[in-house]
Write a protein that holds these residues in place. Sequence first.
Motif, mmCIF file in Angstrom:
data_model
loop_
_atom_site.group_PDB
_atom_site.id
_atom_site.type_symbol
_atom_site.label_atom_id
_atom_site.label_comp_id
_atom_site.label_asym_id
_atom_site.label_seq_id
_atom_site.Cartn_x
_atom_site.Cartn_y
_atom_site.Cartn_z
ATOM 1 N N LEU A 79 -6.659 17.901 -9.769
ATOM 2 C CA LEU A 79 -5.564 17.245 -9.040
ATOM 3 C C LEU A 79 -6.128 16.395 -7.892
ATOM 4 O O LEU A 79 -5.727 15.242 -7.699
ATOM 5 C CB LEU A 79 -4.585 18.292 -8.492
ATOM 6 N N MET A 84 0.833 -1.209 0.000
ATOM 7 C CA MET A 84 0.000 0.000 0.000
ATOM 8 C C MET A 84 0.866 1.257 0.000
ATOM 9 O O MET A 84 0.522 2.265 -0.621
ATOM 10 C CB MET A 84 -0.971 -0.033 1.179
ATOM 11 N N SER A 136 1.524 6.694 -7.101
ATOM 12 C CA SER A 136 0.566 7.718 -7.551
ATOM 13 C C SER A 136 1.061 9.116 -7.175
ATOM 14 O O SER A 136 0.913 10.056 -7.955
ATOM 15 C CB SER A 136 -0.833 7.439 -6.997
ATOM 16 N N HIS A 137 1.698 9.249 -6.018
ATOM 17 C CA HIS A 137 2.184 10.576 -5.634
ATOM 18 C C HIS A 137 3.393 11.001 -6.485
ATOM 19 O O HIS A 137 3.582 12.192 -6.738
ATOM 20 C CB HIS A 137 2.523 10.598 -4.144
ATOM 21 N N VAL A 185 -6.619 -4.093 -2.879
ATOM 22 C CA VAL A 185 -6.542 -4.832 -1.606
ATOM 23 C C VAL A 185 -7.923 -4.865 -0.933
ATOM 24 O O VAL A 185 -8.032 -4.924 0.281
ATOM 25 C CB VAL A 185 -5.448 -4.259 -0.682
ATOM 26 N N GLU A 195 -6.579 7.608 -7.930
ATOM 27 C CA GLU A 195 -5.412 6.729 -7.822
ATOM 28 C C GLU A 195 -5.405 5.990 -6.486
ATOM 29 O O GLU A 195 -5.047 4.819 -6.405
ATOM 30 C CB GLU A 195 -4.135 7.563 -7.967
ATOM 31 N N ILE A 217 3.964 13.012 -14.226
ATOM 32 C CA ILE A 217 3.197 13.315 -15.436
ATOM 33 C C ILE A 217 2.852 14.805 -15.476
ATOM 34 O O ILE A 217 2.349 15.297 -16.464
ATOM 35 C CB ILE A 217 1.912 12.463 -15.530
ATOM 36 N N GLY A 236 0.082 19.575 -3.569
ATOM 37 C CA GLY A 236 0.125 18.139 -3.275
ATOM 38 C C GLY A 236 -0.265 17.850 -1.837
ATOM 39 O O GLY A 236 -1.080 16.968 -1.572
ATOM 40 N N ARG A 247 5.367 14.510 -6.144
ATOM 41 C CA ARG A 247 5.618 14.699 -4.721
ATOM 42 C C ARG A 247 7.115 14.710 -4.420
ATOM 43 O O ARG A 247 7.593 15.519 -3.629
ATOM 44 C CB ARG A 247 4.947 13.567 -3.929
ATOM 45 N N VAL A 261 -3.291 15.190 -18.682
ATOM 46 C CA VAL A 261 -2.618 13.992 -18.169
ATOM 47 C C VAL A 261 -3.327 13.378 -16.971
ATOM 48 O O VAL A 261 -3.117 12.214 -16.661
ATOM 49 C CB VAL A 261 -1.154 14.290 -17.793
ATOM 50 N N LEU A 262 -4.170 14.160 -16.290
ATOM 51 C CA LEU A 262 -4.818 13.637 -15.088
ATOM 52 C C LEU A 262 -6.202 13.045 -15.394
ATOM 53 O O LEU A 262 -7.124 13.118 -14.580
ATOM 54 C CB LEU A 262 -4.918 14.720 -14.003
ATOM 55 N N SER A 314 -5.700 1.784 -5.901
ATOM 56 C CA SER A 314 -4.801 0.900 -5.148
ATOM 57 C C SER A 314 -5.535 0.239 -3.991
ATOM 58 O O SER A 314 -5.295 -0.935 -3.693
ATOM 59 C CB SER A 314 -3.564 1.664 -4.678
ATOM 60 N N HIS A 315 -6.457 0.950 -3.360
ATOM 61 C CA HIS A 315 -7.182 0.342 -2.242
ATOM 62 C C HIS A 315 -8.175 -0.721 -2.736
ATOM 63 O O HIS A 315 -8.429 -1.696 -2.034
ATOM 64 C CB HIS A 315 -7.891 1.421 -1.423
ATOM 65 N N GLU A 366 2.160 1.556 -3.648
ATOM 66 C CA GLU A 366 1.118 2.055 -4.544
ATOM 67 C C GLU A 366 0.858 3.542 -4.308
ATOM 68 O O GLU A 366 0.635 4.310 -5.246
ATOM 69 C CB GLU A 366 -0.170 1.260 -4.332
ATOM 70 N N LYS A 419 3.689 10.436 -9.587
ATOM 71 C CA LYS A 419 3.132 10.969 -10.846
ATOM 72 C C LYS A 419 2.803 12.448 -10.727
ATOM 73 O O LYS A 419 2.922 13.198 -11.695
ATOM 74 C CB LYS A 419 1.867 10.191 -11.228
ATOM 75 N N VAL A 420 2.343 12.868 -9.551
ATOM 76 C CA VAL A 420 2.036 14.287 -9.371
ATOM 77 C C VAL A 420 3.204 14.989 -8.646
ATOM 78 O O VAL A 420 2.990 15.956 -7.934
ATOM 79 C CB VAL A 420 0.680 14.498 -8.666
ATOM 80 N N PHE A 422 -7.868 13.305 -9.252
ATOM 81 C CA PHE A 422 -6.910 12.316 -9.742
ATOM 82 C C PHE A 422 -6.266 11.562 -8.578
ATOM 83 O O PHE A 422 -6.120 10.342 -8.605
ATOM 84 C CB PHE A 422 -5.838 12.999 -10.591
ATOM 85 N N MET A 423 -5.894 12.301 -7.528
ATOM 86 C CA MET A 423 -5.243 11.636 -6.392
ATOM 87 C C MET A 423 -6.220 10.722 -5.650
ATOM 88 O O MET A 423 -5.840 9.657 -5.169
ATOM 89 C CB MET A 423 -4.608 12.674 -5.465
#
Lengths: 246, 246
Positions: free
Chosen positions: B52, A56, A63-64, B67, B59, A86, B130, A69, B46-47, B63-64, A59, A66-67, B55-56
């Motif tokens: 923003l 986790m 994703s962070h 799982v 994403e 990106i 961010g 971080r 791109v997003l 990922s969640h 993942e 890509k923006v 998109f976050m």
Amino acid sequence: MNTQLQISHVRNVLIRLEETIIFALIERTQFLQNPPIYEPRRFGDVLEEESLVGFMLLECERSHAKVRRYASPDELPFFAGLPEPILPPLHLVDNPLHANTININSAIRATYEQEIVPHICREGDDDQYGSAAVCDVACLQALSKRIHYGKFVAESKFREAPERLLPAMNEQDSDSLMAAITNQIEEQVLQRVEAKARLYTQELASASTSPTVAPETIVDIYRSWIIPMNKQVQVEYLLQRNAESA
Amino acid sequence: MNTQLQISHVRNVLIRLEETIIFALIERTQFLQNPPIYEPRRFGDVLEEESLVGFMLLECERSHAKVRRYASPDELPFFAGLPEPILPPLHLVDNPLHANTININSAIRATYEQEIVPHICREGDDDQYGSAAVCDVACLQALSKRIHYGKFVAESKFREAPERLLPAMNEQDSDSLMAAITNQIEEQVLQRVEAKARLYTQELASASTSPTVAPETIVDIYRSWIIPMNKQVQVEYLLQRNAESA
């Protein structure tokens, strides 16, 4: 205008990060230790050989990344090989750091999983794996930011009195640097963290919905792990800063 | 043993979620409103046509979902078309819900971005896009969980006194159901939230590092948005529960 990277703001950033860390730790203590979430391959091979928490975190970092971080000098990833941003590059007006390849996240993660979680969470397994792992990601990222802020702290100490640090930097003398960066502020930090932790855990305790963490336990985490690792980063930064400017 | 889904635990879960929500909102108020992070396509194509924050959040949900977060009846995604879980299915021993297709996350997101952020954060742009967006994701997920917990609350009220709710359920009478589920506990919730918010913002205010949110502002969010949306979910649940068992 992002003021978080300015040397004059280091102290405020550190103080404010105390709330973030205390809140994140309190959130984690809702759940039991849940050892299976830290075991690599516990959930088979689908999680890229990682534990649930590791997967986790990976993942989240993907994703962070890509923006962008990790384009910011106060953010360090736990994993290598993350995707390229990106978004177009950030224009960092004022990156005050002179050296920034230090990354002790693997030590932070090991310490967190093996020492801090067993210290703050009650033993056992409550099946709340996903929720606990989400809290772990938040704790790890907050701890990493706080500990690596040692770079900004060290840069600040260097600018205040370069002549005091340069001899040890020139001789690459870690022990002298460790002595030189140590000051009484540590005791103030511990007192402030204890006062905050006492305040923030007070209502939780009185609401008696679930046992919460003792304020002293949060202070322990600062005393035993956060402050020492932050000082380690300060020393490594000063050693590297000198090599760079030599 | 996951007790969070048991009807007898509904009240405790709601009380404990108050800390999560208050902490998350306080964390968000570190940063200014930063309107660009809510504008779709502000950062180009791109997003995936999202803002923003969108998109976050997307994403994070992807990922969640892998799982199996959204296999749990108390977790609802904001986005459709998420990946399938890569972990084997959860064995949910006790899912007490009789109907679970209600998802008002799009309304929650709009309310959060258009009402709550301008209400709690100071105007302006601090370039901390961010960090602010990471806080937004935490706030949105906490609010969604709290508001959709209305399903468990409604199920609990139904089991306590089915005869009191069945006539309105049979007639699909939303107004009567809204009246029937409304009780004095709302005022207690507001008082408890105010006390907690006062406590948790106290140290921040005294540390005077940065202005923080007023306790009344957090109470407003409960009064104006969280409680009404939670009640809306309760009513929709009861309407759907009846249709299902009919």
